[in-house]
Design a protein around this motif. Structure first.
Motif, PDB file in Angstrom:
ATOM      1  N   GLY A 220      -5.835 -17.326  16.848  1.00  0.00           N
ATOM      2  CA  GLY A 220      -5.295 -17.821  18.112  1.00  0.00           C
ATOM      3  C   GLY A 220      -4.274 -16.854  18.658  1.00  0.00           C
ATOM      4  N   PHE A 221      -3.730 -17.205  19.835  1.00  0.00           N
ATOM      5  CA  PHE A 221      -2.779 -16.293  20.469  1.00  0.00           C
ATOM      6  C   PHE A 221      -1.534 -16.107  19.617  1.00  0.00           C
ATOM      7  N   GLN A 222      -1.056 -17.164  18.992  1.00  0.00           N
ATOM      8  CA  GLN A 222       0.194 -17.042  18.231  1.00  0.00           C
ATOM      9  C   GLN A 222       0.061 -16.045  17.076  1.00  0.00           C
ATOM     10  N   THR A 223      -1.083 -16.042  16.376  1.00  0.00           N
ATOM     11  CA  THR A 223      -1.241 -15.094  15.267  1.00  0.00           C
ATOM     12  C   THR A 223      -1.358 -13.666  15.798  1.00  0.00           C
ATOM     13  N   ALA A 224      -1.941 -13.495  16.986  1.00  0.00           N
ATOM     14  CA  ALA A 224      -1.986 -12.166  17.597  1.00  0.00           C
ATOM     15  C   ALA A 224      -0.577 -11.714  17.971  1.00  0.00           C
ATOM     16  N   TRP A 225       0.213 -12.653  18.509  1.00  0.00           N
ATOM     17  CA  TRP A 225       1.625 -12.366  18.837  1.00  0.00           C
ATOM     18  C   TRP A 225       2.385 -11.940  17.589  1.00  0.00           C
ATOM     19  N   GLU A 226       2.168 -12.652  16.495  1.00  0.00           N
ATOM     20  CA  GLU A 226       2.851 -12.317  15.248  1.00  0.00           C
ATOM     21  C   GLU A 226       2.414 -10.954  14.709  1.00  0.00           C
ATOM     22  N   ASP A 227       1.146 -10.611  14.895  1.00  0.00           N
ATOM     23  CA  ASP A 227       0.647  -9.296  14.507  1.00  0.00           C
ATOM     24  C   ASP A 227       1.379  -8.210  15.297  1.00  0.00           C
ATOM     25  N   PHE A 228       1.465  -8.403  16.621  1.00  0.00           N
ATOM     26  CA  PHE A 228       2.170  -7.431  17.461  1.00  0.00           C
ATOM     27  C   PHE A 228       3.644  -7.351  17.072  1.00  0.00           C
ATOM     28  N   ARG A 229       4.253  -8.506  16.825  1.00  0.00           N
ATOM     29  CA  ARG A 229       5.666  -8.522  16.429  1.00  0.00           C
ATOM     30  C   ARG A 229       5.883  -7.725  15.147  1.00  0.00           C
TER      31      ARG A 229
ATOM     32  N   GLN B  37       4.082  -5.225  14.130  1.00  0.00           N
ATOM     33  CA  GLN B  37       3.928  -3.807  14.453  1.00  0.00           C
ATOM     34  C   GLN B  37       5.162  -3.246  15.154  1.00  0.00           C
ATOM     35  N   GLN B  38       5.961  -4.142  15.750  1.00  0.00           N
ATOM     36  CA  GLN B  38       7.185  -3.729  16.449  1.00  0.00           C
ATOM     37  C   GLN B  38       8.419  -3.847  15.562  1.00  0.00           C
ATOM     38  N   GLY B  39       8.223  -3.988  14.275  1.00  0.00           N
ATOM     39  CA  GLY B  39       9.344  -4.047  13.352  1.00  0.00           C
ATOM     40  C   GLY B  39       9.894  -5.432  13.109  1.00  0.00           C
ATOM     41  N   GLY B  40       9.198  -6.473  13.582  1.00  0.00           N
ATOM     42  CA  GLY B  40       9.609  -7.841  13.287  1.00  0.00           C
ATOM     43  C   GLY B  40      10.447  -8.509  14.345  1.00  0.00           C
ATOM     44  N   ALA B  41      10.749  -7.821  15.440  1.00  0.00           N
ATOM     45  CA  ALA B  41      11.565  -8.424  16.503  1.00  0.00           C
ATOM     46  C   ALA B  41      10.990  -8.064  17.868  1.00  0.00           C
ATOM     47  N   LEU B  42      11.042  -9.028  18.798  1.00  0.00           N
ATOM     48  CA  LEU B  42      10.542  -8.820  20.149  1.00  0.00           C
ATOM     49  C   LEU B  42      11.564  -9.347  21.159  1.00  0.00           C
ATOM     50  N   PRO B  43      11.523  -8.856  22.407  1.00  0.00           N
ATOM     51  CA  PRO B  43      12.362  -9.448  23.456  1.00  0.00           C
ATOM     52  C   PRO B  43      12.071 -10.944  23.588  1.00  0.00           C
ATOM     53  N   ASN B  44      13.043 -11.693  24.066  1.00  0.00           N
ATOM     54  CA  ASN B  44      12.881 -13.147  24.161  1.00  0.00           C
ATOM     55  C   ASN B  44      12.384 -13.597  25.533  1.00  0.00           C
ATOM     56  N   LYS B  45      11.652 -12.727  26.209  1.00  0.00           N
ATOM     57  CA  LYS B  45      11.058 -13.051  27.504  1.00  0.00           C
ATOM     58  C   LYS B  45       9.612 -12.571  27.489  1.00  0.00           C
ATOM     59  N   VAL B  46       8.700 -13.352  28.075  1.00  0.00           N
ATOM     60  CA  VAL B  46       7.290 -12.984  28.037  1.00  0.00           C
ATOM     61  C   VAL B  46       6.636 -13.224  29.399  1.00  0.00           C
ATOM     62  N   ALA B  47       5.742 -12.307  29.751  1.00  0.00           N
ATOM     63  CA  ALA B  47       4.916 -12.436  30.953  1.00  0.00           C
ATOM     64  C   ALA B  47       3.471 -12.282  30.522  1.00  0.00           C
ATOM     65  N   MET B  48       2.657 -13.294  30.796  1.00  0.00           N
ATOM     66  CA  MET B  48       1.283 -13.317  30.319  1.00  0.00           C
ATOM     67  C   MET B  48       0.291 -13.386  31.470  1.00  0.00           C
ATOM     68  N   ALA B  49      -0.682 -12.476  31.445  1.00  0.00           N
ATOM     69  CA  ALA B  49      -1.833 -12.539  32.345  1.00  0.00           C
ATOM     70  C   ALA B  49      -3.017 -12.986  31.511  1.00  0.00           C
ATOM     71  N   VAL B  50      -3.695 -14.044  31.928  1.00  0.00           N
ATOM     72  CA  VAL B  50      -4.772 -14.609  31.114  1.00  0.00           C
ATOM     73  C   VAL B  50      -6.049 -14.757  31.936  1.00  0.00           C
ATOM     74  N   ALA B  51      -7.174 -14.437  31.305  1.00  0.00           N
ATOM     75  CA  ALA B  51      -8.480 -14.543  31.966  1.00  0.00           C
ATOM     76  C   ALA B  51      -8.960 -15.986  31.905  1.00  0.00           C
ATOM     77  N   ALA B  52      -8.255 -16.846  32.601  1.00  0.00           N
ATOM     78  CA  ALA B  52      -8.541 -18.276  32.568  1.00  0.00           C
ATOM     79  C   ALA B  52      -7.885 -18.948  33.762  1.00  0.00           C
ATOM     80  N   LYS B  53      -8.320 -20.145  34.043  1.00  0.00           N
ATOM     81  CA  LYS B  53      -7.687 -20.937  35.086  1.00  0.00           C
ATOM     82  C   LYS B  53      -6.346 -21.439  34.563  1.00  0.00           C
ATOM     83  N   ILE B  54      -5.313 -21.291  35.361  1.00  0.00           N
ATOM     84  CA  ILE B  54      -3.975 -21.693  34.935  1.00  0.00           C
ATOM     85  C   ILE B  54      -3.805 -23.204  35.129  1.00  0.00           C
ATOM     86  N   LYS B  55      -3.564 -23.883  34.024  1.00  0.00           N
ATOM     87  CA  LYS B  55      -3.311 -25.324  34.061  1.00  0.00           C
ATOM     88  C   LYS B  55      -1.970 -25.583  33.378  1.00  0.00           C
TER      89      LYS B  55
END
Length: 326
Positions: A45-54, A56-74
């Protein structure tokens, strides 16, 4: 704001999820770090992908996120057509540990990118060879798995509003006997034939097969990737003819969208458009774009560009965050 704001920019499609750290400058600038591309099929799922990226970035990420998704926004649940992930917007802050978030449709993000990309990241396709106008409506369309359509209205060089649309589902209008044959072939399967049935990556198969039938050739089963590859390279003359026919249809549809939206400029986006950029310039795309009867001269006055930014989804997501919060 006295210094740059760091965010995580994300672009989630059917096959890949792309992540990058973005710096949003006090002067309105957006600087993307090196993107990381993960296969959606490699993650539950998306969360495990996020954790993978985190990780790779040394375990810490900025606390703000902007997401573009190939889906209808609900507001409560976002599901994808081409991957099994789901995203629950109300839980993003808790699950990802962020304090600010923006979630937008992927083609709305492309429109944001077109509004923010510098002039040197556009390739001229048709009309006057000048930058996109600093005011007015700019139509944005991108053939891919389907046909994405949006527009943005500029009040000035730095102020604009993006509107995503479903313009790719407008009716396809053939202009000659070859397109009549393509339409007839498609109508056997679809009572109503929309633009994206002809102007999209997978549509090249139907175009190719319709041309084969017209020439009395055997209809060989080839994938869209095979036809695009053989057509762009010129290795297969029938595939090359199908690619040329695609370019004509794209020109017609782009012109129709510009008329409907009252555009003062047009941007073609997406990896497919970039891949066939040389063919587009040499094809009848411009002639078809302008072939609008009494409005032919008006159409000829509109600059038409191809955006060449390597990561428009990430840039657009970051731009949407900046517009919302900064």
């Amino acid at each position: 704001m006295s210094k740059a704001t760091q965010i995580v920019a994300v672009d989630v499609g059917g096959t890949h999820a792309r992540f990058a750290i973005a710096d949003l400058g006090a002067d309105g600038s957006i600087t993307l770090g090196e993107p990381t591309t993960l296969r959606t099929s490699d993650h539950a799922g998306f969360q495990t992908a996020w954790e993978d990226f985190r990780g790779q970035q040394g375990g810490a990420l900025p606390n703000k996120v902007a997401m573009a998704v190939a889906a209808k926004i609900k507001p409560d649940l976002i599901s994808f057509t081409n991957n099994p992930w789901i995203i629950r917007p109300p839980l993003i802050s808790e699950k990802l540990g962020v304090t600010s978030q923006v979630v937008i449709n992927d083609f709305a993000a492309v429109a944001h990118a077109a509004a923010r990309a510098p002039a040197d990241q556009f390739l001229h396709l048709a009309g006057p060879e000048e930058p996109l106008p600093e005011t007015g409506t700019i139509s944005v369309l991108g053939p891919g798995t389907g046909l994405g359509v949006a527009h943005f209205n500029r009040q000035s060089a730095t102020h604009y509003h993006v509107q995503a649309t479903e313009g790719g589902h407008g009716d396809f209008a053939p202009l000659d006997s070859i397109e009549d044959a393509i339409l007839a072939r498609l109508r056997r399967r679809h009572t109503r034939v929309s633009n994206e049935r002809v102007v999209s990556g997978p549509a090249i198969v139907d175009i190719y097969q319709a041309l084969a039938v017209m020439e009395g050739r055997a209809v060989h089963e080839k994938s869209d990737v095979e036809i695009w590859t053989a057509g762009v390279s010129g290795a297969d003359s029938l595939a090359a003819a199908a690619v040329d026919r695609f370019c004509l249809a794209l020109g017609s549809v782009a012109g129709d969208i510009a008329l409907v939206q009252g555009a003062s400029g047009v941007v073609i986006a997406g990896g497919l458009g970039y891949r066939i950029r040389e063919t587009l310039v040499a094809s009848g795309f411009e002639t078809r774009f302008c072939a609008k009867g009494r409005f032919t001269s008006l159409m000829g006055s509109l600059p038409v560009k191809l955006i060449t930014h390597p990561q428009p989804g990430l840039l657009g997501a970051a731009a949407a965050f900046a517009q919302t919060y900064l």
